[in-house]
Every structure is written in structure tokens, then in C-alpha cells.
Design an enzyme around this catalytic site. Structure first.
Site, PDB file in Angstrom:
ATOM      1  N   LYS A 163     -25.947 -13.976   6.811  1.00 48.94           N
ATOM      2  CA  LYS A 163     -24.705 -14.456   6.209  1.00 48.94           C
ATOM      3  C   LYS A 163     -24.978 -15.481   5.107  1.00 48.94           C
ATOM      4  O   LYS A 163     -24.438 -15.393   4.027  1.00 48.94           O
ATOM      5  CB  LYS A 163     -23.787 -15.042   7.286  1.00 48.94           C
ATOM      6  CG  LYS A 163     -23.328 -13.979   8.280  1.00 48.94           C
ATOM      7  CD  LYS A 163     -22.509 -14.560   9.401  1.00 48.94           C
ATOM      8  CE  LYS A 163     -21.768 -13.496  10.174  1.00 48.94           C
ATOM      9  NZ  LYS A 163     -22.575 -12.749  11.110  1.00 48.94           N
ATOM     10  N   ASP A 180     -24.652 -22.580  17.436  1.00 46.39           N
ATOM     11  CA  ASP A 180     -24.780 -21.308  16.729  1.00 46.39           C
ATOM     12  C   ASP A 180     -24.171 -21.536  15.350  1.00 46.39           C
ATOM     13  O   ASP A 180     -22.953 -21.679  15.215  1.00 46.39           O
ATOM     14  CB  ASP A 180     -24.019 -20.222  17.490  1.00 46.39           C
ATOM     15  CG  ASP A 180     -24.012 -18.877  16.750  1.00 46.39           C
ATOM     16  OD1 ASP A 180     -24.561 -18.793  15.638  1.00 46.39           O
ATOM     17  OD2 ASP A 180     -23.441 -17.908  17.299  1.00 46.39           O
ATOM     18  N   TRP A 212     -17.406 -15.187  19.300  1.00 43.04           N
ATOM     19  CA  TRP A 212     -18.858 -15.421  19.379  1.00 43.04           C
ATOM     20  C   TRP A 212     -19.205 -16.418  20.472  1.00 43.04           C
ATOM     21  O   TRP A 212     -20.201 -16.244  21.182  1.00 43.04           O
ATOM     22  CB  TRP A 212     -19.407 -15.837  18.019  1.00 43.04           C
ATOM     23  CG  TRP A 212     -19.318 -14.696  17.057  1.00 43.04           C
ATOM     24  CD1 TRP A 212     -18.452 -14.560  15.999  1.00 43.04           C
ATOM     25  CD2 TRP A 212     -20.056 -13.463  17.107  1.00 43.04           C
ATOM     26  NE1 TRP A 212     -18.618 -13.332  15.397  1.00 43.04           N
ATOM     27  CE2 TRP A 212     -19.593 -12.645  16.055  1.00 43.04           C
ATOM     28  CE3 TRP A 212     -21.059 -12.983  17.948  1.00 43.04           C
ATOM     29  CZ2 TRP A 212     -20.109 -11.362  15.808  1.00 43.04           C
ATOM     30  CZ3 TRP A 212     -21.580 -11.704  17.710  1.00 43.04           C
ATOM     31  CH2 TRP A 212     -21.097 -10.908  16.653  1.00 43.04           C
TER      32      TRP A 212
END
Length: 362
Positions: free
Chosen positions: A197, A173, A103
Site C-alpha cells: 500500500k 498493524d 482487519w
């Protein structure tokens, strides 16, 4: 009601059952309006009250930090990968990124396309199975910000603590570990997280940002991609994902009921410890992938002696109602995503299943 699955999906992921049941009860007729919240105008008083409540509740869970705003934006963390450099990487500046895995790499690539990107540190030499030493992280002299990926869902690593970026804004993030533990928001200039999530369903991305950072965005970028557009319009510039925002508000209420971040952190650490202790105590039948000091309390990644055995494990697990235990296709192996809403009972059931599988195969 049929038996609920043991949901270890990486995202979209488990939602708290009580939240789903409350949403179900309000689904057709929200607050006696004769409509579902999905059917009403986002300019109307009822929706707007939910929208504002969700923003206030999130800041309250974070200790009401001064000078911060909550934005609701669409396009997932992937859109944030582009919006961040577009808004902050001005002439002569670069974005500095800590490279910790899949990511972080995606965010870095977008910054390279938009303006300029610099690697402030990397754990690629360790196959991204550890977070770099904080002392090794050096932002560029002309950095507009230092960007970290708080938790790497694919490799299963997580920052135990965050680097000090000094006078440069620290951007994180936190898509896969937001609100999973206590942390100091004041360390950060901007935090973003796709909701699917730990915060709610997919469709909305939450941005928590210092208002002074986004008071004025560059005028040469599209209106919808400017942070100041969303700030000035209270995230109602265009039609918001209203049902997702409503669900985020309900999940935040549930987190309050768990004792806030301190309460949820205790539960999450207990869940992770149960699983890691079982893996470490299996005599090598199961083995953790991430280095011990960098292990995630949200995504537990592990392997077995062979891929053949891993396939058997996944198949047997699915027959017992366990969902989502296959590792990400880019790395293989096994992964249990144990976000806030995954109950301790599910982890206990998985641990018991793992024990039984080892006895029959070991």
C-alpha cells in the site's frame, strides 16, 4: 508511453512513477552485474547491500530510534496476525485487541486460535465507523501486548493518535498508513506492514521491532515463525523476496526526496482535505462514511443516495480512466485510496469528475 491510470486501488496500490522508471532502467542489468536483481544470490554482496540499505533507510526516516530492528518477512500482515500471538502469548497471557473493523477482527480471530485474545475496546456499536475513545481502551491485566490497527482500509477510519499502553508493548498493524505521517516509534514495541500500500509491491512485510522483545522466541513454534530466527539471520534465514525488498528501498529513497515523513504528511493532508471538502460540500449528493474525528487520510470512504447511482458513478469513472473506486465487497459504497504515491493531480482530477457527475445527475 500510454496515459497512466488514475489509480485509487486499495492494494496492491499506486507506486511512484519515478520509482517505476528507475526500476525499469535497472531491471535487466543491476549495477553492471550482467543480471537483474531478481536473478542474483541473496547471499551475494550486491543483494545484501540493498537489503541492509533498505533497513537502515527505514530506521533513518523514523529518526533512528535506539534498540529497534527492521525485519523483512513473507506472508503479508495475515502471517503476522498469527506470528504475534505465537511469539508473545505465553502461558497465562492473552493478547489485548482494540476492535476497529475488518482487519482488527482478523488479527483477533488468529490470536483466539493460537492462545488467547481479549477485546480491550470496540467501536462495533458504531458499525466500526469511528475509532474508540482512547480513554475507553483497557488492556487485560494479563495482556502480553495491546494491539491496534492503525488504519482500517475497508471502513476508512484511522487513529488520530495512539493509546498509551503503559508497560505493555503496543503493537500496531500499519499496513495501510505506514510512513504517511510523522509518529513516535518509541511508543511501540512492534509495528508491521504489508508493503503493497505505502512501501512497495506485494511480497514483503516489514516489521519494525524492539530488539529486546524478540531476542528469544518460544522454542515450541516452527522455526520460520519465530521472530528470533529472522533477527539472528538478518531476515536472510530463507530466500527473501529480493525484488520487493529492492523496490521498498527505492520507495524509501523517494520518500526522502519528498521531505521525509513531515513532507509527505503535508501532501497527504492536502490530498485528503481536497476530497473530504468536496464530499462535505456536495449538499448530501456524496456523503462521507466514517465519523469526522476518525476519518482516514489514506482511504476516503463515501456513499451516494442509492446503490444504482453508485454503480453508474463507478462505470462513468472507469470510462474516464479512474481505477479502484468501488468500496470493499463486504461493505459496498465507494472508496478512494490515496496512499503516498497517489499524486495530488489524481485527486484533483477525481474531484473535478465528481463535480461534473453531480451536475449531470444531481
Amino acid at each position: 508511453m500510454s496515459k497512466r491510470a488514475y489509480n485509487f486501488n486499495a492494494g496492491p496500490a499506486a507506486l511512484p512513477l519515478t520509482v517505476l522508471e528507475r526500476a525499469q532502467a535497472e531491471f535487466v542489468d543491476f549495477r553492471e552485474s550482467g543480471m537483474s536483481i531478481m536473478e542474483m544470490s541473496h547471499r551475494g554482496a550486491i543483494y545484501e547491500s540493498v537489503h541492509n540499505e533498505a533497513q537502515e533507510r527505514l530506521l533513518s526516516l523514523l529518526g533512528n530510534p535506539q534498540g529497534y530492528k527492521v525485519l523483512f518477512i513473507q506472508g503479508g500482515a495475515s502471517t503476522q496476525f498469527a506470528m504475534i500471538p505465537m511469539n508473545f502469548v505465553t502461558e497465562g497471557k492473552v493478547g489485548s485487541y482494540v476492535m476497529t473493523g475488518s482487519w482488527a477482527e482478523k488479527a483477533f480471530k488468529e490470536a483466539k486460535l493460537v492462545g488467547g485474545a481479549h477485546a480491550a475496546a470496540s467501536s462495533e456499536d458504531k458499525k466500526f465507523l469511528a475509532i474508540p475513545e482512547l480513554s475507553s481502551i483497557k488492556a487485560a491485566d494479563n495482556a502480553a501486548y495491546l494491539h491496534v490497527t492503525s488504519n482500517e482500509t475497508i471502513e476508512g477510519t484511522q487513529y488520530a493518535e495512539y493509546p498509551d499502553a503503559g508497560s505493555i508493548p503496543l503493537i500496531a498493524d500499519m499496513s495501510s498508513d505506514i510512513l504517511s505521517r510523522s509518529f513516535d516509534v518509541n511508543q511501540f514495541g512492534l509495528i508491521y506492514a504489508g508493503a503493497q500500500k505505502n512501501l512497495g509491491p506485494s511480497g514483503v512485510t516489514v516489521v519494525i521491532v524492539k530488539e529486546e522483545l524478540i531476542a528469544k522466541s518460544p522454542s515450541n513454534i516452527p522455526t520460520i515463525l519465530r521472530y528470533d530466527t529472522h533477527l539472528k539471520n538478518n531476515s536472510l534465514y530463507n530466500t527473501p523476496p529480493s525484488f520487493s525488498v529492492y523496490m521498498v528501498n527505492e520507495v524509501l529513497k523517494w520518500i526522502e526526496e519528498q521531505g521525509g515523513l513531515a513532507g509527505i504528511e503535508v501532501k497527504n493532508r492536502d490530498k485528503a482535505a481536497l476530497l473530504y471538502d468536496h464530499i462535505d460540500g456536495s449538499g448530501g449528493f456524496y456523503r462521507g462514511v466514517a465519523e469526522a474525528g476518525s476519518r482516514s487520510i489514506m482511504n476516503v470512504t463515501f456513499r451516494m443516495q442509492s446503490e444504482e447511482l453508485e454503480k453508474q458513478f463507478v462505470k462513468a469513472a472507469e470510462q474516464e480512466g479512474f481505477v479502484g473506486l468501488k468500496g470493499h465487497r463486504s461493505v459496498g459504497g465507494l472508496r478512494a485510496s490515496i496512499y503516498n504515491a497517489v499524486p495530488y493531480e489524481s485527486i484533483k482530477a477525481l474531484s473535478d469528475f465528481m463535480k461534473h457527475f453531480q451536475q449531470t445527475q444531481g
